[in-house]
Each structure stands twice: as structure tokens, then as C-alpha cells.
Write an enzyme that holds these catalytic residues in place. Structure first.
Site, mmCIF file in Angstrom:
data_model
loop_
_atom_site.group_PDB
_atom_site.id
_atom_site.type_symbol
_atom_site.label_atom_id
_atom_site.label_comp_id
_atom_site.label_asym_id
_atom_site.label_seq_id
_atom_site.Cartn_x
_atom_site.Cartn_y
_atom_site.Cartn_z
ATOM 1 N N ASN A 158 95.471 32.250 32.234
ATOM 2 C CA ASN A 158 96.118 31.193 31.442
ATOM 3 C C ASN A 158 95.638 29.778 31.770
ATOM 4 O O ASN A 158 95.753 28.879 30.949
ATOM 5 C CB ASN A 158 97.643 31.303 31.494
ATOM 6 C CG ASN A 158 98.222 31.110 32.873
ATOM 7 O OD1 ASN A 158 97.502 31.100 33.870
ATOM 8 N ND2 ASN A 158 99.523 30.969 32.952
ATOM 9 N N LYS A 181 86.439 34.514 41.993
ATOM 10 C CA LYS A 181 86.424 35.670 41.079
ATOM 11 C C LYS A 181 87.273 35.263 39.878
ATOM 12 O O LYS A 181 88.495 35.271 39.939
ATOM 13 C CB LYS A 181 87.015 36.906 41.788
ATOM 14 C CG LYS A 181 87.413 38.060 40.859
ATOM 15 C CD LYS A 181 86.233 38.708 40.142
ATOM 16 C CE LYS A 181 86.676 39.860 39.228
ATOM 17 N NZ LYS A 181 87.349 39.424 37.982
ATOM 18 N N THR A 184 88.737 37.939 33.720
ATOM 19 C CA THR A 184 87.763 38.297 32.680
ATOM 20 C C THR A 184 87.914 37.353 31.485
ATOM 21 O O THR A 184 86.944 36.719 31.067
ATOM 22 C CB THR A 184 87.921 39.782 32.281
ATOM 23 O OG1 THR A 184 87.595 40.551 33.441
ATOM 24 C CG2 THR A 184 86.980 40.152 31.164
ATOM 25 N N GLY A 235 99.786 38.035 38.255
ATOM 26 C CA GLY A 235 100.987 38.859 38.173
ATOM 27 C C GLY A 235 101.114 39.835 39.333
ATOM 28 O O GLY A 235 100.786 39.516 40.479
ATOM 29 N N ASP A 236 101.547 41.038 38.977
ATOM 30 C CA ASP A 236 101.820 42.091 39.961
ATOM 31 C C ASP A 236 100.659 42.390 40.904
ATOM 32 O O ASP A 236 100.872 42.825 42.034
ATOM 33 C CB ASP A 236 102.153 43.408 39.245
ATOM 34 C CG ASP A 236 103.497 43.299 38.551
ATOM 35 O OD1 ASP A 236 104.216 42.319 38.842
ATOM 36 O OD2 ASP A 236 103.791 44.174 37.715
ATOM 37 N N THR A 237 99.425 42.193 40.407
ATOM 38 C CA THR A 237 98.246 42.444 41.234
ATOM 39 C C THR A 237 98.393 41.735 42.579
ATOM 40 O O THR A 237 97.928 42.237 43.601
ATOM 41 C CB THR A 237 96.972 41.899 40.550
ATOM 42 O OG1 THR A 237 97.084 42.162 39.160
ATOM 43 C CG2 THR A 237 95.721 42.522 41.100
ATOM 44 N N GLU A 253 100.680 32.877 43.963
ATOM 45 C CA GLU A 253 101.621 32.395 42.957
ATOM 46 C C GLU A 253 101.700 33.466 41.883
ATOM 47 O O GLU A 253 100.730 33.721 41.171
ATOM 48 C CB GLU A 253 101.171 31.071 42.349
ATOM 49 C CG GLU A 253 102.280 30.437 41.532
ATOM 50 C CD GLU A 253 101.831 30.040 40.153
ATOM 51 O OE1 GLU A 253 102.543 30.425 39.187
ATOM 52 O OE2 GLU A 253 100.799 29.380 40.017
ATOM 53 N N ARG A 286 102.863 31.013 30.371
ATOM 54 C CA ARG A 286 102.825 30.201 31.592
ATOM 55 C C ARG A 286 103.848 30.789 32.556
ATOM 56 O O ARG A 286 104.951 31.160 32.141
ATOM 57 C CB ARG A 286 103.190 28.751 31.283
ATOM 58 C CG ARG A 286 102.208 28.037 30.388
ATOM 59 C CD ARG A 286 102.798 26.768 29.817
ATOM 60 N NE ARG A 286 103.289 25.884 30.849
ATOM 61 C CZ ARG A 286 104.535 25.402 30.882
ATOM 62 N NH1 ARG A 286 105.416 25.735 29.950
ATOM 63 N NH2 ARG A 286 104.901 24.606 31.847
ATOM 64 N N CYS A 287 103.480 30.847 33.830
ATOM 65 C CA CYS A 287 104.444 31.410 34.776
ATOM 66 C C CYS A 287 105.656 30.493 34.891
ATOM 67 O O CYS A 287 106.738 30.939 35.243
ATOM 68 C CB CYS A 287 103.812 31.679 36.121
ATOM 69 S SG CYS A 287 102.855 30.320 36.697
ATOM 70 N N GLU A 380 109.480 39.388 32.232
ATOM 71 C CA GLU A 380 108.704 38.219 31.844
ATOM 72 C C GLU A 380 107.884 38.569 30.613
ATOM 73 O O GLU A 380 106.940 39.347 30.728
ATOM 74 C CB GLU A 380 107.738 37.987 33.021
ATOM 75 C CG GLU A 380 107.424 36.624 33.339
ATOM 76 C CD GLU A 380 106.293 36.500 34.360
ATOM 77 O OE1 GLU A 380 105.923 37.474 35.035
ATOM 78 O OE2 GLU A 380 105.790 35.388 34.444
ATOM 79 N N ARG A 440 104.512 22.922 36.748
ATOM 80 C CA ARG A 440 103.847 22.843 38.039
ATOM 81 C C ARG A 440 103.533 21.385 38.392
ATOM 82 O O ARG A 440 103.691 20.959 39.514
ATOM 83 C CB ARG A 440 102.563 23.670 37.989
ATOM 84 C CG ARG A 440 101.654 23.566 39.181
ATOM 85 C CD ARG A 440 100.645 24.699 39.111
ATOM 86 N NE ARG A 440 100.084 24.799 37.764
ATOM 87 C CZ ARG A 440 98.816 24.528 37.457
ATOM 88 N NH1 ARG A 440 97.977 24.141 38.390
ATOM 89 N NH2 ARG A 440 98.374 24.655 36.225
HETATM 90 O O1 G3P Z 1 101.187 29.889 34.882
HETATM 91 C C1 G3P Z 1 100.571 29.091 35.783
HETATM 92 C C2 G3P Z 1 101.411 27.963 36.334
HETATM 93 O O2 G3P Z 1 100.783 27.405 37.435
HETATM 94 C C3 G3P Z 1 101.925 27.003 35.317
HETATM 95 O O3 G3P Z 1 101.430 25.730 35.327
HETATM 96 O O4 G3P Z 1 101.215 23.429 34.524
HETATM 97 O O5 G3P Z 1 101.946 25.204 32.948
HETATM 98 O O6 G3P Z 1 103.479 24.451 34.721
HETATM 99 P P1 G3P Z 1 102.048 24.651 34.320
#
Ligand code: G3P
Length: 478
Positions: A158, A181, A184, A235-237, A253, A286-287, A380, A440
Site C-alpha cells: 500500500n 525486498k 510484488t 499483515g499476518d506474514t 507494523e 491502509r492499516c 480487517e 501514521r
Molecule cells: O498501512 C500503512 C500505514 O503505515 C498507514 O500509513 O500514512 O496512511 O496513516 P498512513
């Protein structure tokens, strides 16, 4: 057709000996957009070796010189924002404007790392022994921060560029080398970003970028004895990596189920605007997205009406047209989101809009009257679906928030600052935003998840510190 982007190591762009490639599917057209090298384990071994050698020299390079190179890379990255943003549009269907913002934000982040690094790494500590019982003033302790070695950076799809540089910047200023890394989807944007570091003139082998199949090189990378630190976002990885990784510092994270608690005195227009921004920007991928709204029953009708009015105005379509809602990253992701919507339907949630999907494109959806027995109350979606749970007390809201396995961020809307602080203290999340959606940034703020949302804290200063160790020299006086 046929062109495969090369991977980067030892200051050069190389083809993999595997002769194989990995296809990157454009989420909008659902056809192959780009191809990248499928690197082998042998190639990973070589990359690790280069990174190890380069790091030794880099650690001896004066801090101000490291900072200078980072500033240079930041400027080059910003100059090339257009072609990099173009990749983000094609690889991850990020709306064109947001894609440019991601690149610019990344340049700023790199510069900030350089500035912050020269300050915090330019200072050490001096201690004397006689403060501890039984000691005379005969020992002087000098301590400073030294690099960890090779940092393995694994960003998610993302923010392929921004969440790569949020690891690269701190790692490099602190004197580490890097093996990146990329995800993909987003790999080609990452390779372009790496080219900006190449143009800035960093030493050979200091920054390396390997692409390939997770099944072939994923575990091999994370369990590699040459790795001295892993910084992962995804994620889960991440949970699996944590279990397999060796004795190296981890920065993780992972997911989130950010709650938005709305009290009776809240400014509902402000809340509605933040649910739209927090829940639907980049189609909810987005997380830190708002993933559940917990609203007091007495204001729920009014809030839902305001949010619905705004949902109706969201532009749905391709990222090239700067639509608000664009196709989600993959077909399997779209299927997962659809599964959550169907489950909610079967269990009686109110669909404020009609469920609509074309390919990977899912129309924005607000689900009212969601109850705890529905999957969407806990899982989620990483898509444009926001559930609303009506609550009858603040405690009920806090309870739902804290019952989640995740603990990334949360937000509370009220005009009563005392209540806001008490609720923030009670919420088991890494950050609580008062009167704004979770986010974030700004990127120097601490960023961390509690529980399954992560290990350690990010944000520029915390990441620099995390990617160093303390080294002491003690002078023993006669
Ligand atoms: O999903 C990733 C996370 O770090 C979100 O960042 O800037 O969208 O709050 P942001």
C-alpha cells in the site's frame, strides 16, 4: 512485453540466473503490467555478502557525509516523482494525486532522517561510577550508538515507496546497509526509487533490492544468518516472520482494526468528514484506516445520514482519473472483502448503499447496525467498507475496541477534552487521535501497534534508535 526489470546489487542492475520472472498484475486492467526478476537463494546469498562488506566501510563514513548523500537522494527522488507515481498508479491502483504525494512525502522523510540522524547520533553519553553504591569515582563510561549491520526491509503494497524509505532512511543514516525486498505489487516503483539512491552515488553494495517469489526467497531472506535487523510492514506474514527470525531486533507494523468512538457532543460534520477520509481514502487499504465506527445511539442516525451524503459524492473508477475509490489490489483481496459483506448481510446488517463490484473495483459501502457476531466487527477488510456499531455507553465502545486482537490506532470525537483523555488512556492502542482520523504521519511522530499490531515503535527518531546498538568504552582509573 518480454521486458523484465532487473534487480539491484553491488551498485549494478542485474538479471537473475533463474531466467524466471514474476508478473505484476495491474489491479484495474487485471492484466500483466510489468515483470520483475525471480531471484534465487544463491543470488540472495551474494546480495547479503555485498551488503555485509559495504556496511563495514559505511559505518566509518562520517555522519555528515552520510547525511549529505541522503539529502541528495531525497532531491533526486522528488525530481523523479512523476515516473515513480505512474508505477504506483499501474501497480497498486493508487489515485494519481495520492501517488505523487507518496513520493514527495518519501523525499521529505529521507531529508528528515538525515537531519535527525546528525543530531541524535552526534551525541553520546558520559557516566561516572560513583553514583552506584560501593563505587569510587574511578570509572568513566563513554557510550555512543553504533549500527546493527545489515537491515532487511520489507515494505507492503500500500506504500511501496514510502514504507520502504521509512526503513531505508533511518537504516542508512545510522550506518547500516540495506537489503530491500519489495512487495510484488509495487516492486517496480521500488526499483525506480532505488535508482534514485543509485544516482545519488551511494557506495556499491550498500543498498540492494531483490525481487522474487515469497515462496522461493521469503523465508530464506528472513531467516538468513547475514541479516542483523528486520523491519517489516504488512499483515499476518509478520507474525510468521517473528516466529522464524533469529536473534535480531524486529520492527513490525502489522494489521489494525482502528476504532472511531463518537460521543454525543461530537461535531458530527467533522466526524463524517473524518470517517470518509479515514475509512475510504485509498479505498480503505491502509492499516490506519477507520475500520469500525462506535457511535452513541442518540447521534447515530444523524451521523449515518451525514456519512451517506458524503459517500454518495465519492468518485468511483480508475486511479488514472484520480477517483476516490479505485480497484483494490488483487482479485483475492476483492473476494475477501466481498465475503465480509455477504456475512454481514446474512446476519442482518443494514446496507446503506447497494453492494456493487466490477472486477477488483468495489463501490464504497457503509454498514449500519453491525453487531459483534458479524465478521466485519472484528476483521480487517482492507477495502472500502466501513461498519457502524451503535453503542449505549462509552464503556461499551472502549470494551469493543479493547476486545480486538489488534491495537494500532484509534480515535475519539468529543468536545470534552477530559473525557477524550480518559478514553485515550483506556484504549489499548499504540496511538489515539482526538478529533481526527487515525494516521501514521507526520512521519517523525512515534508510530506503534500494541498486541498483534506490531513490535517496537517507528517514526523517524524511533527507527533510527531501533537500528542502532549502544557501545560503551570504560576508562578505569588507578
Ligand atoms: O498501512 C500503512 C500505514 O503505515 C498507514 O500509513 O500514512 O496512511 O496513516 P498512513
Amino acid at each position: 512485453e518480454g521486458d523484465v526489470f532487473k534487480y539491484y546489487t553491488d551498485g549494478e542492475w542485474k538479471k537473475s540466473a533463474s531466467g524466471k520472472s514474476v508478473a505484476i498484475i495491474n489491479p484495474t486492467t487485471r492484466t500483466t503490467q510489468y515483470k520483475v526478476q525471480a531471484c534465487t537463494q544463491e543470488e540472495v546469498n551474494k546480495v547479503m555478502e555485498s551488503a555485509k562488506i559495504a556496511q563495514k566501510q559505511w559505518a566509518k563514513t562520517p555522519l555528515w557525509k552520510r547525511a549529505e548523500l541522503l539529502h541528495k537522494a531525497a532531491a533526486i527522488l522528488k525530481e523523479h516523482k512523476a515516473p515513480i507515481a505512474e508505477c504506483l498508479v499501474k501497480e497498486i491502483a493508487k489515485p494519481a494525486k495520492d501517488a505523487v504525494t507518496e513520493v514527495v512525502r518519501s523525499g521529505d522523510l529521507i531529508s528528515y532522517c538525515a537531519e535527525e540522524g546528525v543530531r541524535i547520533l552526534g551525541e553520546g553519553k558520559f557516566l561516572v561510577s560513583d553514583s552506584f553504591p560501593g563505587n569510587e569515582r574511578t570509572k568513566y563510561c563513554l557510550s555512543s550508538k553504533i549500527p546493527l549491520g545489515v537491515v532487511l526491509a520489507i515494505p507492503p503494497f500500500n506504500y511501496p515507496v514510502n514504507l520502504a524509505v521509512s526503513k531505508i532512511g533511518p537504516a542508512l543514516i545510522a550506518g547500516n546497509s540495506l537489503v530491500l525486498k519489495p512487495p510484488t505489487q509495487g516492486a517496480v516503483a521500488c526499483l525506480h526509487m532505488v535508482q534514485c539512491f543509485h544516482l545519488a552515488g551511494f557506495p556499491k553494495g550498500l543498498i540492494n533490492c531483490v525481487t522474487g517469489k515469497g515462496s522461493e526467497i521469503g523465508d530464506f531472506l528472513t531467516m538468513h544468518p547475514g541479516v542483523n535487523c528486520i523491519s517489516f510492514t504488512g499483515g499476518d506474514t509478520g507474525v510468521a516472520i517473528s516466529k522464524k527470525a533469529g536473534m535480531v531486533p524486529l520492527q513490525m507494523e502489522l494489521g489494525g482494526k482502528d476504532a472511531c468512538i463518537v460521543l454525543e457532543d461530537a461535531d458530527l460534520d467533522l466526524v463524517a468528514a473524518n470517517i470518509i477520509k479515514g475509512g475510504f481514502s485509498y479505498s480503505g487499504q491502509r492499516c490506519t484506516a477507520v475500520k469500525v465506527v462506535l457511535v452513541m445511539e442518540s447521534v447515530a442516525d444523524a451521523l449515518v445520514e451525514k456519512v451517506n451524503a458524503k459517500v454518495a459524492k465519492l468518485k468511483v473508477g480508475p486511479p488514472e482519473d484520480n477517483c476516490d475509490i479505485t480497484p483494490v489490489v488483487s482479485e483475492s483481496s476483492a473476494n475477501f472483502i466481498e465475503g465480509l459483506a455477504k456475512d454481514a448481510k446474512a446476519k442482518g446488517a443494514t446496507f446503506c448503499q447497494e453492494y456493487k463490484r466490477e472486477g477488483n473495483l468495489i463501490w464504497p459501502l457503509l454498514l449500519d447496525n453491525v453487531r459483534p457476531d458479524m465478521r466485519i466487527a472484528w476483521e480487517e477488510p482492507f477495502g472500502p467498507i466501513v461498519p457502524v456499531i451503535r453503542i449505549n455507553s462509552i464503556e461499551e465502545g472502549i470494551h469493543h475496541c479493547n476486545a480486538s486482537n489488534f491495537g494500532l490506532q484509534g480515535c475519539v470525537f468529543t468536545k470534552d477534552i477530559n473525557k477524550a483523555i480518559l478514553i485515550s488512556d483506556a484504549m489499548e492502542t499504540g496511538t489515539v487521535q482526538i478529533n481526527s482520523a487515525p494516521a501514521r504521519g507526520p512521519d517523525h511522530f512515534p508510530f506503534q501497534g500494541l498486541k498483534d499490531s506490531g513490535i517496537g515503535s517507528q517514526g523517524i527518531t524511533n527507527s533510527i534508535n531501533m537500528m542502532t546498538k549502544i557501545k560503551s568504552t570504560v576508562i578505569n582509573l588507578p
